[in-house]
Design a protein around this motif. Structure first.
Motif, PDB file in Angstrom:
ATOM      1  N   PHE A  59       0.766  -1.283   0.150  1.00  0.00           N
ATOM      2  CA  PHE A  59      -0.034   0.016   0.086  1.00  0.00           C
ATOM      3  C   PHE A  59       0.706   1.188   0.241  1.00  0.00           C
ATOM      4  N   LYS A  60       1.925   1.633   0.598  1.00  0.00           N
ATOM      5  CA  LYS A  60       2.924   2.590   0.728  1.00  0.00           C
ATOM      6  C   LYS A  60       3.510   2.020  -0.275  1.00  0.00           C
ATOM      7  N   ARG A  61       4.229   1.540  -0.766  1.00  0.00           N
ATOM      8  CA  ARG A  61       4.760   1.854  -2.302  1.00  0.00           C
ATOM      9  C   ARG A  61       4.052   1.469  -3.286  1.00  0.00           C
ATOM     10  N   LEU A  62       2.764   1.811  -3.348  1.00  0.00           N
ATOM     11  CA  LEU A  62       1.900   1.899  -4.285  1.00  0.00           C
ATOM     12  C   LEU A  62       1.300   4.436  -4.067  1.00  0.00           C
ATOM     13  N   LEU A  63       1.608   4.056  -2.617  1.00  0.00           N
ATOM     14  CA  LEU A  63       1.074   5.656  -2.715  1.00  0.00           C
ATOM     15  C   LEU A  63       2.531   6.656  -2.666  1.00  0.00           C
ATOM     16  N   PHE A  64       3.968   6.370  -2.560  1.00  0.00           N
ATOM     17  CA  PHE A  64       5.200   6.736  -2.609  1.00  0.00           C
ATOM     18  C   PHE A  64       5.297   7.068  -4.461  1.00  0.00           C
ATOM     19  N   SER A  65       4.589   5.611  -5.261  1.00  0.00           N
ATOM     20  CA  SER A  65       5.045   5.729  -6.345  1.00  0.00           C
ATOM     21  C   SER A  65       3.817   6.928  -7.443  1.00  0.00           C
ATOM     22  N   MET A  66       3.069   7.724  -6.350  1.00  0.00           N
ATOM     23  CA  MET A  66       2.443   8.505  -7.514  1.00  0.00           C
ATOM     24  C   MET A  66       2.860   9.721  -7.196  1.00  0.00           C
ATOM     25  N   PHE A  67       4.002   9.918  -5.946  1.00  0.00           N
ATOM     26  CA  PHE A  67       4.874  11.320  -6.581  1.00  0.00           C
ATOM     27  C   PHE A  67       6.154  11.118  -6.641  1.00  0.00           C
ATOM     28  N   LYS A  68       6.108   9.699  -6.661  1.00  0.00           N
ATOM     29  CA  LYS A  68       7.973   9.749  -7.355  1.00  0.00           C
ATOM     30  C   LYS A  68       9.189  10.782  -8.015  1.00  0.00           C
ATOM     31  N   SER A  69       7.407  11.280  -9.217  1.00  0.00           N
ATOM     32  CA  SER A  69       8.634  12.302 -10.075  1.00  0.00           C
ATOM     33  C   SER A  69       8.403  13.959  -9.106  1.00  0.00           C
ATOM     34  N   SER A  70       7.685  13.646  -8.423  1.00  0.00           N
ATOM     35  CA  SER A  70       8.222  15.008  -7.566  1.00  0.00           C
ATOM     36  C   SER A  70       9.629  14.254  -6.779  1.00  0.00           C
ATOM     37  N   LEU A  71      10.491  13.947  -6.651  1.00  0.00           N
ATOM     38  CA  LEU A  71      11.478  13.336  -6.363  1.00  0.00           C
ATOM     39  C   LEU A  71      12.580  14.697  -7.147  1.00  0.00           C
ATOM     40  N   TYR A  72      12.319  14.504  -8.792  1.00  0.00           N
ATOM     41  CA  TYR A  72      13.362  14.759  -9.275  1.00  0.00           C
ATOM     42  C   TYR A  72      12.393  15.954 -10.660  1.00  0.00           C
ATOM     43  N   ASP A  73      11.722  16.634 -10.157  1.00  0.00           N
ATOM     44  CA  ASP A  73      11.185  17.590 -11.339  1.00  0.00           C
ATOM     45  C   ASP A  73      12.065  18.796 -10.803  1.00  0.00           C
ATOM     46  N   ASP A  74      11.248  20.245 -12.038  1.00  0.00           N
ATOM     47  CA  ASP A  74      11.670  21.262 -11.418  1.00  0.00           C
ATOM     48  C   ASP A  74      10.801  22.046 -10.000  1.00  0.00           C
ATOM     49  N   LYS A  75       9.995  21.358  -9.908  1.00  0.00           N
ATOM     50  CA  LYS A  75       8.820  22.359  -8.481  1.00  0.00           C
ATOM     51  C   LYS A  75       9.868  22.315  -6.833  1.00  0.00           C
ATOM     52  N   ALA A  76       9.915  22.973  -6.493  1.00  0.00           N
ATOM     53  CA  ALA A  76      10.082  23.258  -4.902  1.00  0.00           C
ATOM     54  C   ALA A  76       9.379  22.190  -3.586  1.00  0.00           C
ATOM     55  N   TRP A  77      10.118  21.245  -2.665  1.00  0.00           N
ATOM     56  CA  TRP A  77       9.417  20.868  -2.201  1.00  0.00           C
ATOM     57  C   TRP A  77       9.240  22.169  -1.362  1.00  0.00           C
ATOM     58  N   LYS A  78       7.495  21.600  -0.971  1.00  0.00           N
ATOM     59  CA  LYS A  78       7.282  22.455   0.594  1.00  0.00           C
ATOM     60  C   LYS A  78       7.759  22.070   2.019  1.00  0.00           C
ATOM     61  N   GLN A  79       7.692  22.928   3.262  1.00  0.00           N
ATOM     62  CA  GLN A  79       7.956  23.065   3.606  1.00  0.00           C
ATOM     63  C   GLN A  79       7.865  22.816   4.820  1.00  0.00           C
ATOM     64  N   SER A  80       8.477  21.901   5.990  1.00  0.00           N
ATOM     65  CA  SER A  80       8.275  20.812   6.380  1.00  0.00           C
ATOM     66  C   SER A  80       7.389  19.662   6.268  1.00  0.00           C
ATOM     67  N   LEU A  81       7.607  18.957   5.028  1.00  0.00           N
ATOM     68  CA  LEU A  81       7.211  17.422   4.245  1.00  0.00           C
ATOM     69  C   LEU A  81       7.499  16.205   5.388  1.00  0.00           C
ATOM     70  N   PRO A  82       6.551  15.174   5.356  1.00  0.00           N
ATOM     71  CA  PRO A  82       7.682  14.479   6.709  1.00  0.00           C
ATOM     72  C   PRO A  82       8.410  13.957   6.227  1.00  0.00           C
ATOM     73  N   THR A  83       9.243  13.421   6.479  1.00  0.00           N
ATOM     74  CA  THR A  83      10.701  12.676   6.465  1.00  0.00           C
ATOM     75  C   THR A  83      10.361  10.428   7.340  1.00  0.00           C
ATOM     76  N   THR A  84      11.033  10.323   6.006  1.00  0.00           N
ATOM     77  CA  THR A  84      10.808   8.721   6.705  1.00  0.00           C
ATOM     78  C   THR A  84      11.817   8.392   7.939  1.00  0.00           C
ATOM     79  N   LYS A  85      11.573   7.515   9.165  1.00  0.00           N
ATOM     80  CA  LYS A  85      11.829   7.126   9.812  1.00  0.00           C
ATOM     81  C   LYS A  85      13.627   7.264  10.177  1.00  0.00           C
ATOM     82  N   GLU A  86      14.115   7.098   8.842  1.00  0.00           N
ATOM     83  CA  GLU A  86      15.119   6.039   9.560  1.00  0.00           C
ATOM     84  C   GLU A  86      16.020   7.546   9.021  1.00  0.00           C
ATOM     85  N   PHE A  87      15.452   9.079   8.527  1.00  0.00           N
ATOM     86  CA  PHE A  87      16.052  10.061   8.502  1.00  0.00           C
ATOM     87  C   PHE A  87      15.879  10.962   9.289  1.00  0.00           C
ATOM     88  N   VAL A  88      15.303  10.567  10.292  1.00  0.00           N
ATOM     89  CA  VAL A  88      14.801  11.813  11.464  1.00  0.00           C
ATOM     90  C   VAL A  88      16.016  12.010  12.092  1.00  0.00           C
TER      91      VAL A  88
END
Length: 149
Positions: A59-88
């Motif tokens: 389920f989460k992989r499907l959810l993540f696939s929906m915004f995968k391209s936002s990781l490398y497109d030209d649009k700036a990321w929003k402030q204070s986005l959540p991160t994976t627990k391993e990156f906290v």
């Protein structure tokens, strides 16, 4: 979109990191400068195969696939986005050590600029070399902007 595989872009990122001060306050978020530097190493370490992340359920992989391209497109990321627990990063960190370590990880990643085959990302699947370079730049740019550098 800039890429961390470009010499000019790596020089820009290095210069911006050098401008960062230990006591600099973020424009948003909870991390201090030392914690941010530690946090920024993690995605590079994932790409380099130095850090393993827990693979999410279908389920989460499907959810993540929906915004995968936002990781490398030209649009700036929003402030204070959540991160994976391993990156906290919530513990205290040594600013100089984290800065040195991050610069080393950036250099290790940059030396892979001619690598064409990359392991799949545990959450998002496969990325091309171009996508990896853009994604890593975008993450660093986001957090350096967080601290005004």
């Amino acid at each position: 979109m800039k890429s961390l595989f470009s010499e000019d872009t790596v020089s820009e990122i290095r210069a911006r990191i050098e401008l960062l001060q230990e006591n600099q306050n973020p424009k948003w978020g909870k991390m201090n400068a030392s914690q941010m530097l530690a946090h920024c190493k993690f995605p590079l370490q994932v790409a380099l195969g130095e850090l393993a992340l827990e693979k999410p359920n279908v389920f989460k992989r499907l959810l993540f696939s929906m915004f995968k391209s936002s990781l490398y497109d030209d649009k700036a990321w929003k402030q204070s986005l959540p991160t994976t627990k391993e990156f906290v990063v919530s513990s205290d960190k040594n600013f100089r050590n984290e800065k040195t370590d991050l610069l080393e990880e950036i250099e290790k990643f940059h030396t892979k600029k001619d690598q064409t085959e990359w392991p799949p990302h545990p959450m998002f699947g496969y990325f091309t070399q171009d996508q990896w370079g853009k994604m890593q730049y975008k993450h660093l740019d986001h957090h350096l902007n967080q601290f005004g550098v």
